[in-house]
Design an enzyme around this catalytic site. Structure first.
Site, PDB file in Angstrom:
ATOM      1  N   ASP A 102      49.209  48.749  42.967  1.00 33.65           N
ATOM      2  CA  ASP A 102      48.035  48.571  43.822  1.00 33.65           C
ATOM      3  C   ASP A 102      48.348  47.376  44.713  1.00 33.65           C
ATOM      4  OD1 ASP A 102      45.402  48.773  44.855  1.00 33.65           O
ATOM      5  OD2 ASP A 102      44.717  47.247  43.436  1.00 33.65           O
ATOM      6  N   GLU A 112      49.660  52.998  45.912  1.00 31.09           N
ATOM      7  CA  GLU A 112      48.416  53.419  46.553  1.00 31.09           C
ATOM      8  C   GLU A 112      48.463  53.052  48.030  1.00 31.09           C
ATOM      9  OE1 GLU A 112      43.854  53.616  45.315  1.00 31.09           O
ATOM     10  OE2 GLU A 112      44.623  51.572  45.381  1.00 31.09           O
ATOM     11  N   ASP A 141      42.798  44.984  39.617  1.00 30.97           N
ATOM     12  CA  ASP A 141      43.991  45.440  40.339  1.00 30.97           C
ATOM     13  C   ASP A 141      44.983  46.113  39.393  1.00 30.97           C
ATOM     14  OD1 ASP A 141      43.629  43.855  43.145  1.00 30.97           O
ATOM     15  OD2 ASP A 141      43.012  42.624  41.448  1.00 30.97           O
TER      16      ASP A 141
END
Length: 184
Positions: free
Chosen positions: A27, A87, A159
């Site tokens: 992330d 992502e 996260d």
């Protein structure tokens, strides 16, 4: 003994042993870059490690990016993932989008320098694959990550939970792709 559907699509060695897929989910962010490493096992997932790489806001951007790069390289070298899932970031703020884009680039570079395949997923794809609904709340996603990984508590910080969700998404997509390929 009949072969179960879960065995059907799994990669195997020449001796027939199942080869687990080890995925590093990322992330991206410049202040905090979440990471989560999971292994796809026959009976579910093994959570190997998760957390955040952090950089101080007082550091210049090049040093922050270098810190993230070196941290990811260390994780990759220690855990030897077979694939990386990152992502994609959607931002309304241009400055944030540029900085997070730089952090994404660092993550992709760290994986590419080690010859690892990199797969990218939008937040919508991650949500759909993890909780079955593309507009699920952050809390729903985190709870589904906890359940799917068999964890006692929701992974923290957020996260890290997001990075684990990206890894779960990738494994789910890989499973479906293999099933389709093997059925034709």
């Amino acid at each position: 003994m009949p072969i179960s559907p879960t065995r059907y699509w799994r990669p195997t060695r020449s001796d027939g042993a199942v080869v687990p897929t080890r995925v590093l989910g990322i992330d991206p962010g410049i202040a905090k870059m979440g990471f989560g490493l999971i292994e796809d096992r026959e009976n579910g997932f093994d959570t190997l490690q998760y957390g955040c790489l952090t950089t101080p806001a007082t550091q210049a951007t090049p040093e922050r990016l270098l810190t993230l790069y070196e941290g990811l390289v260390e994780i990759i070298e220690r855990h030897r993932p077979s694939e990386v899932a990152v992502e994609m970031f959607v931002a309304r703020n241009l400055k944030t989008a540029l900085v997070v884009g730089q952090a994404r680039g660092v993550a992709i570079l760290a994986a590419a320098r080690r010859g690892l395949p990199v797969h990218e997923y939008s937040p919508l794809e991650v949500k759909q694959n993890v909780c079955g609904y593309g507009h699920g709340s952050k809390e729903q996603i985190q709870e589904m990550v906890r359940i799917q990984l068999g964890l006692a508590e929701i992974p923290r910080p957020d996260d890290a939970a997001d990075a684990l969700a990206v890894a779960i998404c990738h494994i789910g997509r890989t499973r479906v792709s293999r099933l389709i390929a093997n059925s034709q």
